[in-house]
Design a protein around this motif. Sequence first.
Motif, PDB file in Angstrom:
ATOM      1  N   ALA B 323       1.248  14.002 -56.543  1.00  0.00           N
ATOM      2  CA  ALA B 323       0.612  15.217 -57.057  1.00  0.00           C
ATOM      3  C   ALA B 323       1.581  16.008 -57.926  1.00  0.00           C
ATOM      4  CB  ALA B 323       0.123  16.081 -55.896  1.00  0.00           C
ATOM      5  N   ASP B 324       2.872  15.746 -57.779  1.00  0.00           N
ATOM      6  CA  ASP B 324       3.878  16.403 -58.623  1.00  0.00           C
ATOM      7  C   ASP B 324       4.045  15.697 -59.975  1.00  0.00           C
ATOM      8  OD1 ASP B 324       4.310  18.082 -56.486  1.00  0.00           O
ATOM      9  OD2 ASP B 324       5.992  16.908 -55.707  1.00  0.00           O
ATOM     10  N   PHE B 325       3.351  14.587 -60.160  1.00  0.00           N
ATOM     11  CA  PHE B 325       3.404  13.817 -61.414  1.00  0.00           C
ATOM     12  C   PHE B 325       4.826  13.520 -61.879  1.00  0.00           C
ATOM     13  CE2 PHE B 325      -0.647  16.351 -61.782  1.00  0.00           C
ATOM     14  CZ  PHE B 325      -1.492  15.290 -61.496  1.00  0.00           C
ATOM     15  N   PRO B 326       5.633  12.921 -61.019  1.00  0.00           N
ATOM     16  CA  PRO B 326       7.010  12.620 -61.440  1.00  0.00           C
ATOM     17  C   PRO B 326       7.012  11.572 -62.547  1.00  0.00           C
ATOM     18  CG  PRO B 326       6.533  11.638 -59.300  1.00  0.00           C
ATOM     19  CD  PRO B 326       5.337  12.449 -59.662  1.00  0.00           C
ATOM     20  N   GLY B 327       7.695  11.898 -63.645  1.00  0.00           N
ATOM     21  CA  GLY B 327       7.706  10.985 -64.778  1.00  0.00           C
ATOM     22  C   GLY B 327       9.027  11.051 -65.506  1.00  0.00           C
ATOM     23  N   VAL B 328       8.982  11.608 -66.703  1.00  0.00           N
ATOM     24  CA  VAL B 328      10.176  11.672 -67.543  1.00  0.00           C
ATOM     25  C   VAL B 328      10.713  13.096 -67.523  1.00  0.00           C
ATOM     26  CG1 VAL B 328      11.070  11.288 -69.863  1.00  0.00           C
ATOM     27  CG2 VAL B 328       9.241   9.818 -68.970  1.00  0.00           C
ATOM     28  N   LYS B 329      12.015  13.236 -67.347  1.00  0.00           N
ATOM     29  CA  LYS B 329      12.628  14.558 -67.303  1.00  0.00           C
ATOM     30  C   LYS B 329      12.864  15.092 -68.723  1.00  0.00           C
ATOM     31  CE  LYS B 329      15.954  12.980 -64.661  1.00  0.00           C
ATOM     32  NZ  LYS B 329      17.117  12.814 -63.767  1.00  0.00           N
ATOM     33  N   GLU B 330      13.287  16.329 -68.809  1.00  0.00           N
ATOM     34  CA  GLU B 330      13.495  16.948 -70.123  1.00  0.00           C
ATOM     35  C   GLU B 330      14.551  16.224 -70.947  1.00  0.00           C
ATOM     36  OE1 GLU B 330      14.045  21.134 -70.100  1.00  0.00           O
ATOM     37  OE2 GLU B 330      12.115  21.509 -69.124  1.00  0.00           O
ATOM     38  N   GLY B 332      14.868  13.196 -71.122  1.00  0.00           N
ATOM     39  CA  GLY B 332      14.354  11.905 -71.540  1.00  0.00           C
ATOM     40  C   GLY B 332      14.552  10.810 -70.514  1.00  0.00           C
ATOM     41  N   LYS B 333      15.261  11.124 -69.436  1.00  0.00           N
ATOM     42  CA  LYS B 333      15.446  10.125 -68.377  1.00  0.00           C
ATOM     43  C   LYS B 333      14.308  10.210 -67.371  1.00  0.00           C
ATOM     44  CE  LYS B 333      20.407   9.774 -68.902  1.00  0.00           C
ATOM     45  NZ  LYS B 333      21.680  10.452 -68.561  1.00  0.00           N
ATOM     46  N   TYR B 334      14.127   9.119 -66.656  1.00  0.00           N
ATOM     47  CA  TYR B 334      13.063   9.108 -65.659  1.00  0.00           C
ATOM     48  C   TYR B 334      13.472   9.894 -64.419  1.00  0.00           C
ATOM     49  CZ  TYR B 334      10.666   5.362 -68.219  1.00  0.00           C
ATOM     50  OH  TYR B 334      10.004   4.631 -69.155  1.00  0.00           O
ATOM     51  N   GLU B 335      12.500  10.479 -63.785  1.00  0.00           N
ATOM     52  CA  GLU B 335      12.725  11.025 -62.450  1.00  0.00           C
ATOM     53  C   GLU B 335      13.165   9.895 -61.522  1.00  0.00           C
ATOM     54  OE1 GLU B 335      12.238  14.220 -61.514  1.00  0.00           O
ATOM     55  OE2 GLU B 335      10.883  15.071 -63.016  1.00  0.00           O
ATOM     56  N   ASP B 336      13.928  10.246 -60.508  1.00  0.00           N
ATOM     57  CA  ASP B 336      14.477   9.231 -59.603  1.00  0.00           C
ATOM     58  C   ASP B 336      13.412   8.376 -58.925  1.00  0.00           C
ATOM     59  OD1 ASP B 336      17.010  10.000 -60.174  1.00  0.00           O
ATOM     60  OD2 ASP B 336      17.317  11.159 -58.327  1.00  0.00           O
ATOM     61  N   SER B 337      12.262   8.958 -58.689  1.00  0.00           N
ATOM     62  CA  SER B 337      11.255   8.239 -57.911  1.00  0.00           C
ATOM     63  C   SER B 337      10.443   7.250 -58.745  1.00  0.00           C
ATOM     64  CB  SER B 337      10.301   9.237 -57.253  1.00  0.00           C
ATOM     65  OG  SER B 337       9.684  10.019 -58.253  1.00  0.00           O
ATOM     66  N   VAL B 338      10.611   7.254 -60.050  1.00  0.00           N
ATOM     67  CA  VAL B 338       9.772   6.389 -60.891  1.00  0.00           C
ATOM     68  C   VAL B 338      10.245   4.939 -60.817  1.00  0.00           C
ATOM     69  CG1 VAL B 338       8.997   5.912 -63.251  1.00  0.00           C
ATOM     70  CG2 VAL B 338       9.228   8.279 -62.468  1.00  0.00           C
ATOM     71  N   VAL B 339       9.322   4.037 -60.597  1.00  0.00           N
ATOM     72  CA  VAL B 339       9.654   2.601 -60.603  1.00  0.00           C
ATOM     73  C   VAL B 339       8.944   1.844 -61.718  1.00  0.00           C
ATOM     74  CG1 VAL B 339      10.302   2.434 -58.174  1.00  0.00           C
ATOM     75  CG2 VAL B 339       7.898   2.132 -58.819  1.00  0.00           C
ATOM     76  N   LEU B 340       7.838   2.391 -62.226  1.00  0.00           N
ATOM     77  CA  LEU B 340       7.058   1.686 -63.245  1.00  0.00           C
ATOM     78  C   LEU B 340       6.516   2.665 -64.273  1.00  0.00           C
ATOM     79  CD1 LEU B 340       5.543  -0.968 -64.159  1.00  0.00           C
ATOM     80  CD2 LEU B 340       3.595  -0.111 -62.821  1.00  0.00           C
ATOM     81  N   ASP B 341       6.644   2.304 -65.532  1.00  0.00           N
ATOM     82  CA  ASP B 341       6.062   3.067 -66.643  1.00  0.00           C
ATOM     83  C   ASP B 341       5.249   2.064 -67.456  1.00  0.00           C
ATOM     84  OD1 ASP B 341       5.449   4.629 -68.823  1.00  0.00           O
ATOM     85  OD2 ASP B 341       7.532   5.006 -69.401  1.00  0.00           O
ATOM     86  N   PHE B 342       3.934   2.231 -67.442  1.00  0.00           N
ATOM     87  CA  PHE B 342       3.020   1.171 -67.866  1.00  0.00           C
ATOM     88  C   PHE B 342       1.988   1.770 -68.804  1.00  0.00           C
ATOM     89  CE2 PHE B 342      -0.584  -1.727 -66.945  1.00  0.00           C
ATOM     90  CZ  PHE B 342       0.041  -2.969 -66.940  1.00  0.00           C
ATOM     91  N   ASP B 343       2.069   1.445 -70.070  1.00  0.00           N
ATOM     92  CA  ASP B 343       1.239   2.058 -71.106  1.00  0.00           C
ATOM     93  C   ASP B 343       0.169   1.053 -71.542  1.00  0.00           C
ATOM     94  OD1 ASP B 343       0.203   2.929 -73.548  1.00  0.00           O
ATOM     95  OD2 ASP B 343       2.152   3.440 -74.408  1.00  0.00           O
ATOM     96  N   CYS B 344      -1.059   1.319 -71.177  1.00  0.00           N
ATOM     97  CA  CYS B 344      -2.105   0.301 -71.366  1.00  0.00           C
ATOM     98  C   CYS B 344      -3.389   0.900 -71.940  1.00  0.00           C
ATOM     99  CB  CYS B 344      -2.400  -0.370 -70.039  1.00  0.00           C
ATOM    100  SG  CYS B 344      -2.988   0.757 -68.771  1.00  0.00           S
ATOM    101  N   TRP B 345      -4.254   0.039 -72.390  1.00  0.00           N
ATOM    102  CA  TRP B 345      -5.620   0.411 -72.780  1.00  0.00           C
ATOM    103  C   TRP B 345      -6.578  -0.055 -71.687  1.00  0.00           C
ATOM    104  CZ3 TRP B 345      -6.963   3.629 -76.555  1.00  0.00           C
ATOM    105  CH2 TRP B 345      -6.115   3.794 -77.664  1.00  0.00           C
ATOM    106  N   LEU B 346      -7.377   0.892 -71.204  1.00  0.00           N
ATOM    107  CA  LEU B 346      -8.399   0.567 -70.210  1.00  0.00           C
ATOM    108  C   LEU B 346      -9.775   0.815 -70.824  1.00  0.00           C
ATOM    109  CD1 LEU B 346      -6.872   2.345 -67.069  1.00  0.00           C
ATOM    110  CD2 LEU B 346      -6.615  -0.053 -67.761  1.00  0.00           C
ATOM    111  N   VAL B 347     -10.731  -0.006 -70.450  1.00  0.00           N
ATOM    112  CA  VAL B 347     -12.095   0.142 -70.974  1.00  0.00           C
ATOM    113  C   VAL B 347     -12.999   0.672 -69.874  1.00  0.00           C
ATOM    114  CG1 VAL B 347     -14.102  -1.133 -71.840  1.00  0.00           C
ATOM    115  CG2 VAL B 347     -11.808  -1.600 -72.756  1.00  0.00           C
TER     116      VAL B 347
END
Lengths: 350, 350, 350
Positions: B323-330, B332-347
């Motif tokens: 719910a805290d949406f951990p992602g990329v920090k200011e 530009g580095k990832y938050e410690d908890s991130v294991v996957l960054d997956f950029d896709c197209w969904l239909v």
Amino acid sequence: MKNPAAGNFFEDFELGQTIVHATPRTVTTGDVSTFTALYGPRFAVQSSDKFAQDIGYPVAPIPDDLVFHIVIGKTVPDVSRNAIANLGYAEFRFLKPVYPGDTLAATSEVIGIKQNSSGKNGVVYVRTTGTNQAGEPALQFARWVMVNKRNLDAPAPETVIPDLDDHVTPDTIGGALPSLDMNHYDFDLAGSPLRWDDFEIGQKINHFDGQTIEEAEHQMATRLFQNTARVHFNQHIEGQGRFGRRLVYGGHIISIARNLQFNGLSNAFHWAALNGAAHVAPSFAGDTIYAWSEILDKAELDGRDDIGALRVRLFGVKDCDPADFPGVKEDGKYEDSVVLDFDCWLVMPR
Amino acid sequence: MKNPAAGNFFEDFELGQTIVHATPRTVTTGDVSTFTALYGPRFAVQSSDKFAQDIGYPVAPIPDDLVFHIVIGKTVPDVSRNAIANLGYAEFRFLKPVYPGDTLAATSEVIGIKQNSSGKNGVVYVRTTGTNQAGEPALQFARWVMVNKRNLDAPAPETVIPDLDDHVTPDTIGGALPSLDMNHYDFDLAGSPLRWDDFEIGQKINHFDGQTIEEAEHQMATRLFQNTARVHFNQHIEGQGRFGRRLVYGGHIISIARNLQFNGLSNAFHWAALNGAAHVAPSFAGDTIYAWSEILDKAELDGRDDIGALRVRLFGVKDCDPADFPGVKEDGKYEDSVVLDFDCWLVMPR
Amino acid sequence: MKNPAAGNFFEDFELGQTIVHATPRTVTTGDVSTFTALYGPRFAVQSSDKFAQDIGYPVAPIPDDLVFHIVIGKTVPDVSRNAIANLGYAEFRFLKPVYPGDTLAATSEVIGIKQNSSGKNGVVYVRTTGTNQAGEPALQFARWVMVNKRNLDAPAPETVIPDLDDHVTPDTIGGALPSLDMNHYDFDLAGSPLRWDDFEIGQKINHFDGQTIEEAEHQMATRLFQNTARVHFNQHIEGQGRFGRRLVYGGHIISIARNLQFNGLSNAFHWAALNGAAHVAPSFAGDTIYAWSEILDKAELDGRDDIGALRVRLFGVKDCDPADFPGVKEDGKYEDSVVLDFDCWLVMPR
């Protein structure tokens, strides 16, 4: 925008409401295989197409407990995601056989509702129907669960408690049995000569073997059933919870016990109805589950002299010798080792 | 005599080389069941033959991520057995639906190569095509990996870096969608009323649930995909390695996250393309994986007013509240908890 | 009333007796998938319908070791539930291919019996036949096990030791191979150019990879085979036993080793016969299993110039480097790391 995944809370339920549950599921021989790896079922009718065909099935039917788990799994996101407890089942009958390739879907009707005196939660009664792809009911049951309120200030609904039968009467069971030619039922292949006539009311049967639960097993089982109840999968949360560990899905214990029942009740190939069930205590990875049965009643089935029904009380117990038949103590409380009390009708050849 | 199981090292790759990967695989409803036990997918199209047929599929298609894992698994012995790192993906598109009974095979072409300045290893770029039994491409993607040299004295090849698109443009996706009649798409059965039109660019979606990884689960998954990368299976070696434990296959995290995505994106039934993916940090048994998504873009699909595509950035995170949406920090580095960054197209349906 | 689940003791066996084992089993593509998740088999013939059809099979056959496990599993409740040790196998041949949808059943004939001098137990020799739904033998083998007596006062039977061949002669193997068109066998897709002609007697092959056993995996495997031997499933009892933990089913090691064999013997797609096997030491969860093979003999197959047989001694070893080929020491005893010694005939293209 409400995320549908959050599930319903007590005040989201309304008497008479019909809930269409998500994600119909085509049940396949693949599911039977995964199920076999998880529970080791050995009832010949469900294991062998040839055995099933010899007695009149078109093909081996899906194990009844697998049908149950899939139907109940569908209801979880809507009915019991925020449930505190599964309180009971009634009027639970299998109505049509399910075969590989059939697609199961489920709907529930809210048939009763009662806010608890605490004002924090309440009991919701639903009648759930699992249907096949033709819309025919394959399984139907009433179930009641205790559910938290989201908003403690939400007004209490008018209390309605449904009138549910105390147990399933045997004249109403057998709907999931096609016309069978039991003359071709091979007792050697089925694993035991013991028929309906060989069992007596009051008899207790030790099912011998024990199965130790692993986290990977109960998680895989529960996901196979597309059951999303959070307590089974999340050590990060549950590690900080009441038990410090993931809780095993109650149905996992049902299927361990039901399939251990082969030892002693090898011919009780069909679970026709459930009179009631209590998940007496939680189970965890590392527990070793045993089972024993008591014959509560015997009944003939309407117009059939080839098969009969046994009313069986199946106890699931853990980390103890089932030869001692641990069940209910003199004061009416359960022995410490009991985890499941499961009162059902089983069908077997006469 | 070289044992083919040893795999290729950097100097074994040559620009323009075509590699036929071993062990074609017939994908079955059995695989769908095992996959269900491992990830609990709930997208209705892939779960129900009837649901799929109602909108125009001949039968429920194989989940896209299962197709991906099988194709990537085939490439491992040749491409990444001696890889140090999976560096990236590009031009990744599903091109044909895959159905139970289809047989997948894979070939890769070496499209780029660059020795690293250390002289100890280098980057190999391949374009992999997964085909069905008719030879039709079902999935195609470029991928680059860092591979060790066997012989440090082997001469460096001429550097060729392929020109790969930064992301997949939406006008090139949808090849794996047959002609569909979305008027018969049942949103109740699919689990959510939320359609393409209901999502906004920039919106973040918490997928709620967490899944704790077990050793048996990730090993069974990785073997199901016939992926033989050694780090996933061998505690005897990995116990003495960098992490002291077996590393979880990165694709296992992809499928955990993709299937948690049902919570909030229930109608995003088809993963059409991948713009890029980073396995940001390793995962291990005992980790609890959560996921959240951000809508990056929306696109109409060529000539279709019934379905649309969402460009979604799916984050897999561990042991934290999504719910805290951990992602990329200011920075530009990832938050410690991130294991996957997956950029896709969904239909999904409009 | 004797519970059939208690199994037979030494004095329950009688020379010439035929035992019909319980629970025929229809083998499905679902079973192949579960098996794949457990062992990661990569032999192309069993993995791909198209590959199998290209060389003349109607469809991909069921892996031979899966057929073996299912047949042996059926015998456990009758033959080895109360066994102390599996002592040996002989005259073990696959006789018919098994395809998805086939139903396997098993019978055993008691062909020898000998009470041990202690008077507490004895050796029982059985010949087991696994048949398909048409009653055709698919697998046949002799096996002998040491079984406890229930009643130490039961009289000793007359000793009869059957005359069993020391090994299977190559002119009697190949019954499970249909007529094949090996011209269409694709060595690229099969994963290796190495054919029968490329192997030499005395050659040793390191199968490289290691597989760490998990409790959930060996339990799921053993239940998949409907094998009920108690020592594999019950930590409550085994925790107090000789090893303090559950014992892994010996066949689990066979299939781990057999499927690692792909690394180096990728084209040895058919296990045609077993000359003998010893479960040299017990295995437990946490052990990492490796394998290596020695070519003992080569044989042409009757009237076939397209395929040949290799007699292979497959060693399963644990927690050690298989590149050292740990096997039998100079004093004739096994190296400490050896868990399996498996002498078989494998068939591969010439």
